[in-house]
Design an enzyme around this catalytic site. Sequence first.
Site, mmCIF file in Angstrom:
data_model
loop_
_atom_site.group_PDB
_atom_site.id
_atom_site.type_symbol
_atom_site.label_atom_id
_atom_site.label_comp_id
_atom_site.label_asym_id
_atom_site.label_seq_id
_atom_site.Cartn_x
_atom_site.Cartn_y
_atom_site.Cartn_z
ATOM 1 N N ARG A 1 0.863 -1.190 0.000
ATOM 2 C CA ARG A 1 0.000 0.000 0.000
ATOM 3 C C ARG A 1 0.895 1.235 0.000
ATOM 4 O O ARG A 1 2.108 1.143 0.142
ATOM 5 C CB ARG A 1 -1.038 -0.006 1.145
ATOM 6 C CG ARG A 1 -0.657 -0.573 2.467
ATOM 7 C CD ARG A 1 0.335 0.160 3.286
ATOM 8 N NE ARG A 1 0.087 1.583 3.368
ATOM 9 C CZ ARG A 1 1.012 2.477 3.571
ATOM 10 N NH1 ARG A 1 2.287 2.121 3.722
ATOM 11 N NH2 ARG A 1 0.719 3.759 3.624
ATOM 12 N N GLY A 2 0.221 2.403 -0.151
ATOM 13 C CA GLY A 2 0.985 3.640 -0.339
ATOM 14 C C GLY A 2 1.073 3.886 -1.845
ATOM 15 O O GLY A 2 1.395 2.975 -2.616
ATOM 16 N N ALA A 3 0.770 5.123 -2.255
ATOM 17 C CA ALA A 3 0.589 5.387 -3.685
ATOM 18 C C ALA A 3 1.787 4.980 -4.552
ATOM 19 O O ALA A 3 1.624 4.215 -5.512
ATOM 20 C CB ALA A 3 0.239 6.869 -3.874
ATOM 21 N N ARG B 1 -7.585 -0.425 -6.711
ATOM 22 C CA ARG B 1 -7.802 0.716 -5.821
ATOM 23 C C ARG B 1 -7.913 1.977 -6.689
ATOM 24 O O ARG B 1 -7.051 2.213 -7.532
ATOM 25 C CB ARG B 1 -6.646 0.861 -4.801
ATOM 26 C CG ARG B 1 -6.507 -0.356 -3.877
ATOM 27 C CD ARG B 1 -5.604 -0.081 -2.696
ATOM 28 N NE ARG B 1 -6.236 0.804 -1.732
ATOM 29 C CZ ARG B 1 -5.584 1.374 -0.724
ATOM 30 N NH1 ARG B 1 -4.282 1.178 -0.580
ATOM 31 N NH2 ARG B 1 -6.222 2.155 0.129
ATOM 32 N N GLN C 1 -1.958 2.633 9.852
ATOM 33 C CA GLN C 1 -0.676 2.700 9.125
ATOM 34 C C GLN C 1 0.356 3.517 9.890
ATOM 35 O O GLN C 1 1.555 3.288 9.758
ATOM 36 C CB GLN C 1 -0.887 3.318 7.736
ATOM 37 C CG GLN C 1 -1.635 2.443 6.756
ATOM 38 C CD GLN C 1 -3.124 2.722 6.767
ATOM 39 O OE1 GLN C 1 -3.690 3.096 7.794
ATOM 40 N NE2 GLN C 1 -3.770 2.542 5.637
ATOM 41 N N ASP D 1 -2.067 10.832 -2.387
ATOM 42 C CA ASP D 1 -2.428 9.769 -3.326
ATOM 43 C C ASP D 1 -2.753 10.303 -4.705
ATOM 44 O O ASP D 1 -2.656 9.582 -5.700
ATOM 45 C CB ASP D 1 -3.600 8.955 -2.783
ATOM 46 C CG ASP D 1 -3.103 8.023 -1.701
ATOM 47 O OD1 ASP D 1 -2.902 8.498 -0.563
ATOM 48 O OD2 ASP D 1 -2.853 6.847 -2.009
ATOM 49 N N ASN E 1 -5.497 12.305 0.290
ATOM 50 C CA ASN E 1 -4.563 11.512 1.109
ATOM 51 C C ASN E 1 -5.409 10.772 2.140
ATOM 52 O O ASN E 1 -6.641 10.919 2.213
ATOM 53 C CB ASN E 1 -3.514 12.412 1.772
ATOM 54 C CG ASN E 1 -2.383 11.593 2.391
ATOM 55 O OD1 ASN E 1 -1.837 10.700 1.758
ATOM 56 N ND2 ASN E 1 -2.035 11.874 3.636
ATOM 57 N N LYS E 2 -4.762 9.979 2.928
ATOM 58 C CA LYS E 2 -5.447 9.122 3.910
ATOM 59 C C LYS E 2 -6.495 9.896 4.702
ATOM 60 O O LYS E 2 -6.266 11.035 5.111
ATOM 61 C CB LYS E 2 -4.377 8.521 4.831
ATOM 62 C CG LYS E 2 -4.875 7.633 5.942
ATOM 63 C CD LYS E 2 -5.775 6.503 5.471
ATOM 64 C CE LYS E 2 -5.195 5.668 4.349
ATOM 65 N NZ LYS E 2 -6.219 4.837 3.662
HETATM 66 O O1 MRU Z 1 -4.586 3.290 2.098
HETATM 67 P P1 MRU Z 1 -3.109 3.487 2.022
HETATM 68 O O2 MRU Z 1 -2.362 2.979 3.195
HETATM 69 O O3 MRU Z 1 -2.550 2.985 0.693
HETATM 70 O O4 MRU Z 1 -2.956 5.075 2.002
HETATM 71 C C1 MRU Z 1 -1.674 5.619 1.897
HETATM 72 C C2 MRU Z 1 -1.644 7.081 2.057
HETATM 73 O O5 MRU Z 1 -2.656 7.741 2.183
HETATM 74 C C3 MRU Z 1 -0.316 7.722 1.950
HETATM 75 O O6 MRU Z 1 -0.247 8.877 2.738
HETATM 76 C C4 MRU Z 1 -0.069 8.109 0.482
HETATM 77 O O7 MRU Z 1 -0.228 7.003 -0.342
HETATM 78 C C5 MRU Z 1 1.241 8.707 0.276
HETATM 79 S S1 MRU Z 1 2.475 7.471 0.368
HETATM 80 C C6 MRU Z 1 3.948 8.122 0.039
#
Ligand code: MRU
Length: 329
Positions: free
Chosen positions: A46-48, A80, A178, A219, A229-230
């Site tokens: 996970r994470g963009a 996603r 996270q 994201d 973002n999250k």
């Molecule tokens: O749902 P996730 O854990 O994939 O969400 C991740 C985030 O929101 C991060 O802040 C974002 O992807 C930036 S990662 C460098």
Amino acid sequence: MAVRALWWDRGKLALLDQRQLPRRTVVLRLARASDVAEAIRTMAVRGAPAIGVAAAYGMALAARGGLSPARAAKLLGSTRPTAVDLFVGIDAVRSAWERGSDPLEAAHAYRARVVEECHRIGSAGAPLLAHAHGVLTHCNAGALATVEWGTALAPIRVARERGADLFVFVDETRPLLQGARLTAWELARERIPHAVIADNAAGHYLARGDVDAVLVGADRIARNGDFANKIGTYEKAVVARENGVPFYVAAPWTTFDARRADGKAIPVEERDPDEVLELAGRPLAPPASHARNPAFDVTPSRYVSAFVTPDGVVRPRELAARLARRARR
Ligand code: MRU
């Protein structure tokens, strides 16, 4: 000490199963594009930026498995919706594949690009933290989210190397934690001073003057600087503004979506309500209760002090012109 979220290992995509951290370090070795799609959907990765790279390798595995480029892109692209990096990673390999180039080489090149951009984000953002002590971050925008270095954590790492005395407030980041599970794990490994705080404690520390800067990842960033973002990021941005604390968003160019004019056009993923109703496998609410689970929120660009890009700091009002210049290159 350096963390790597994923790597190519003798014909398979190896990745740290982030669902298991910090309790167990489990490496998954995936041989099929459908396995990669499942790992992205269930957030083993996970994470963009990291899901973009995973999807790029998923495309390479699809080519080996005899799928067409279009089918592979559909399979991986349906996992996603919010992080634009996912689609950038897929398209990078798809276009090479359709031109007759080696999809695996294209995936390696995409990975190298993301890692290199995150490294540069570290150098570009570190000066913003040179005189800071308390830094607040939300979710995990570290190496786990980006393959190596991180986005929000990269300037923190580089500023520390340059001697800054930083203390990181780590939002726990409900519902999947996270921050508490992953960001704290990365910081603890590198002995970077930090404290995990309940999500609803951030305002308390911002109001007391304990936080000098808020630094988050993204994201998807629209042309006008609105960004997804999250879930919970928007609240932090508003409270930071209320308290006069600068709010920075760090991201590689793969996260900027010049085709979206503003945040209204960003798709927000809704995940399984059970993620909200359970904690560590235990029910939190009465069985009759329902939940809602938007995985992201959209923060208007007026709350952003600056974007930290691989090529330096960009103010929101400069962003559209900067993206247009990049598109012309
Ligand atoms: O749902 P996730 O854990 O994939 O969400 C991740 C985030 O929101 C991060 O802040 C974002 O992807 C930036 S990662 C460098």
